[in-house]
Design a protein around this motif. Sequence first.
Motif, short mmCIF file in Angstrom:
data_model
loop_
_atom_site.label_atom_id
_atom_site.label_comp_id
_atom_site.label_asym_id
_atom_site.label_seq_id
_atom_site.Cartn_x
_atom_site.Cartn_y
_atom_site.Cartn_z
N LEU A 174 0.82 -1.21 0.00
CA LEU A 174 0.00 0.00 0.00
C LEU A 174 0.86 1.26 0.00
O LEU A 174 0.37 2.34 -0.38
N THR A 175 2.10 1.16 0.44
CA THR A 175 2.99 2.33 0.43
C THR A 175 3.83 2.40 -0.85
O THR A 175 4.69 3.26 -0.97
N ASN A 176 3.57 1.48 -1.77
CA ASN A 176 4.33 1.47 -3.02
C ASN A 176 3.44 1.76 -4.23
O ASN A 176 3.65 2.74 -4.92
N LEU A 214 2.15 1.84 6.91
CA LEU A 214 1.58 3.10 6.45
C LEU A 214 2.24 4.31 7.12
O LEU A 214 2.08 5.44 6.65
N ILE A 215 2.96 4.05 8.22
CA ILE A 215 3.70 5.13 8.86
C ILE A 215 4.70 5.75 7.88
O ILE A 215 5.07 6.92 8.00
N LEU A 216 5.12 4.96 6.89
CA LEU A 216 6.08 5.47 5.90
C LEU A 216 5.54 6.71 5.18
O LEU A 216 6.33 7.51 4.67
N TYR A 217 4.22 6.87 5.13
CA TYR A 217 3.66 8.04 4.45
C TYR A 217 3.98 9.34 5.19
O TYR A 217 3.83 10.43 4.61
N ALA A 218 4.43 9.24 6.45
CA ALA A 218 4.87 10.45 7.15
C ALA A 218 6.08 11.07 6.46
O ALA A 218 6.37 12.26 6.63
#
Length: 771
Positions: A174-176, A214-218
């Motif tokens: 989801l983060t890609n 999804l924390i990567l979206y920060a």
Amino acid sequence: MKGIVNRSKILLTAHLDWWIGIGLCAAAFALYLRTLPPTVLDGDSGEFQYMAAILGVAHSSGYPLYLLIAKLFTLLPFGDVAFRVNFFSAVSAALTVPFIYAIAFRLIARRVPAILATAMCVVTPSMWGGALETKTYALHLLLGVLCVYFALRWHDAGRPRDFYWLAFVFGLGLTNHHVIVFLAPALALVAWLNRHRLTRGLIARGLVLMLVPLILYAYIPLRADYWIKQQDPANWQLYTREDAMLKGTVSAYYLNSPYGFFNLVTGFDNSYKIKSPLADDRLQLVVTLLLQQFGILGVALSAFGALESFRRNRAQFAFIFLIALGIGTIATVLRGLSAVYYFSLMYFAFALWIGFALDGLMRLSARVHRVVPVLVALVGLTLPLSALIANFAPLDESANYAPRDFAQTVLHDDLAPNAVLIAPWEVSQPIRYFQFVENQRPDLLVVNASPVSKQFETMITRARELGRQFYNVEFNPELASTPGPRSVQAIPLPLLAAPQPRSTLNDARIVPEVQVIGFDLDPTSPTPGQPARVLVYYRTLARMFPMYSAQLTITDASGKLWREEPGFPGSFYFPTYRWQVGDYYRDAWQLDLPADAPAGLYQLDLSWFVYNLDSHQSDSDHEFKISLGTIRVGDLAATNIAHPATTRIGNAITFLGWSGATTATRGQSLDLDLFWRADQSLNDAYTVFVHLVGADGRVLADADSPPSRGVMPTNRWTVGEGVRDRHTLTIPSALAPGNYAIEIGMYLPATGARLPIASADKIVLTQVSVK
């Protein structure tokens, strides 16, 4: 010793499928590495290459996972940064291969069909091309296949760890790339079939593991805020819209607010792409792309394999079918230039069905004879082999330097300091790569904007008010699909300083309102077969109201037409009726003479025609034309003379010597370079004769022509300057082997009278041995 051998056999047998997966992975990696692009690419690929290096914020949906991993690859110690990011795609695609095999073997339960299905997947344009595209598609396929792998393991064995891995990998996906969301129907089916295993604790831990990535979206607001603070305040004076990050370190579509973050991450700013699958020709595209992957035979086999899968295990069939349906539907709805990669997980499902088909055929054929399944497998092997052969040339990117060359052409175009460049997406991104990664011209502001947009008009007006040079970067031809060579130039709109061309014209008016100041030729003496440019400079004397098109014509000294280059004065997007009085403009024309063009003098002529915007036609019956002047093409200098001489011809020419071979083969050509010098001005244009002569004095072959095939006539020679003059003598096929003389001289073509040479009218140049 025997015990070691036995243990080795046991170990090999126990881990055979592991070794098969490794072998397939290594073969795929070798293929992808062999065809990998060597440096920077255009468009989205170029953007990801420099975004990974600087940790910028890319276009929606931001792709934080991809950029962070790609950043690690930029630290590798080989190749340039762009190649290292390309390498990431190849590694991701290759790592997918053993998992494809593991899935195929788990479902089909036989090795040979599983190997063939995997090999078929490896050489499809979607997977192979994704391995070469510096984009998120290879990583997307890897994560999607991993989801399928862990879902099947959980379904078969029921181990919680496989469920947790599934949840975590899906969250990473989801983060890609958001297309992975449409694996959800297939994964939901697996969950339903295993609902008796789903406890509250299992579900809760799975949700946490899915949400943690999804924390990567920060990353997006953190990096966007950093780069926005680095923005040059002078850029805001050009265009003050807060959601336009002009410099390129943050996507121009990003608005630095919660709404902007949501819009980028969800991809809603690309919602215009979403249409019904029945719109336009989308279903036709689906069929076309599917046939490109597998061919008619492969598609037919996949249909048979789907039936075979349905017959064996309906739950497994439904799982594969939902993968194909979910991914295929969203890829059709989101049709775009990258549609083939959106379908990649669907093609993975079709490859599995091809494996089922081959396995079914092998089982059926075994009833005939035990050798027949081997023949079926060999026939099945032709599918990936034929795809490998057919796709290699179209997909091979190993010599793709065009984006680099286009970007460097612009960056080395003597651009004014702190200039503004409006450039199309495919060239703006490699330019930014060289700015941000290799620190070339960091002073330039490169903006991707349409030349027919309001933003373009606002920026050109503000740049003029602020005294910043403004360029529109344009391709010629504009469409990459147009046949023929393509060139790029940065067109100043207008030039802020008066140009100083090397070749000036004296008050040359192409139309009453426009003066042609002069032109530059780069390089000053072009080499046939090598790129060159003609830069033409104008000054506007009065406003004009027609729109003009233009044409540059190149003819040689004999009047032969070599090139006609159509175009528009300045830019099509800034037509002549917008030119302001007193402004200076510049044209850049590509001068690509063929490699066989003779060295000599060529004439440049420039024509303008009234252009009708309604019909998109030029009024070629009414031509406004001026002569720009004469240019010298090729190596005309009398240097490197292999056989020097000093022989007077007539009273005004000296023969300086010659170069060439003294052996020849019947039926082939012999090149001879003759070197001359004019000792005084010549009024006549003489023809040079080059004769192959037998022992009896009979002429057996000749290569008579004016110097340099007519493009360097003697009456255009400069006194005291040496001239190289090439003649090609064709040796007759029927000529007997032996030694023959070559004789040269000059004559006046109108009368045939030869120029005197000492006490004769010819020079015996050399003896040639003919074999």
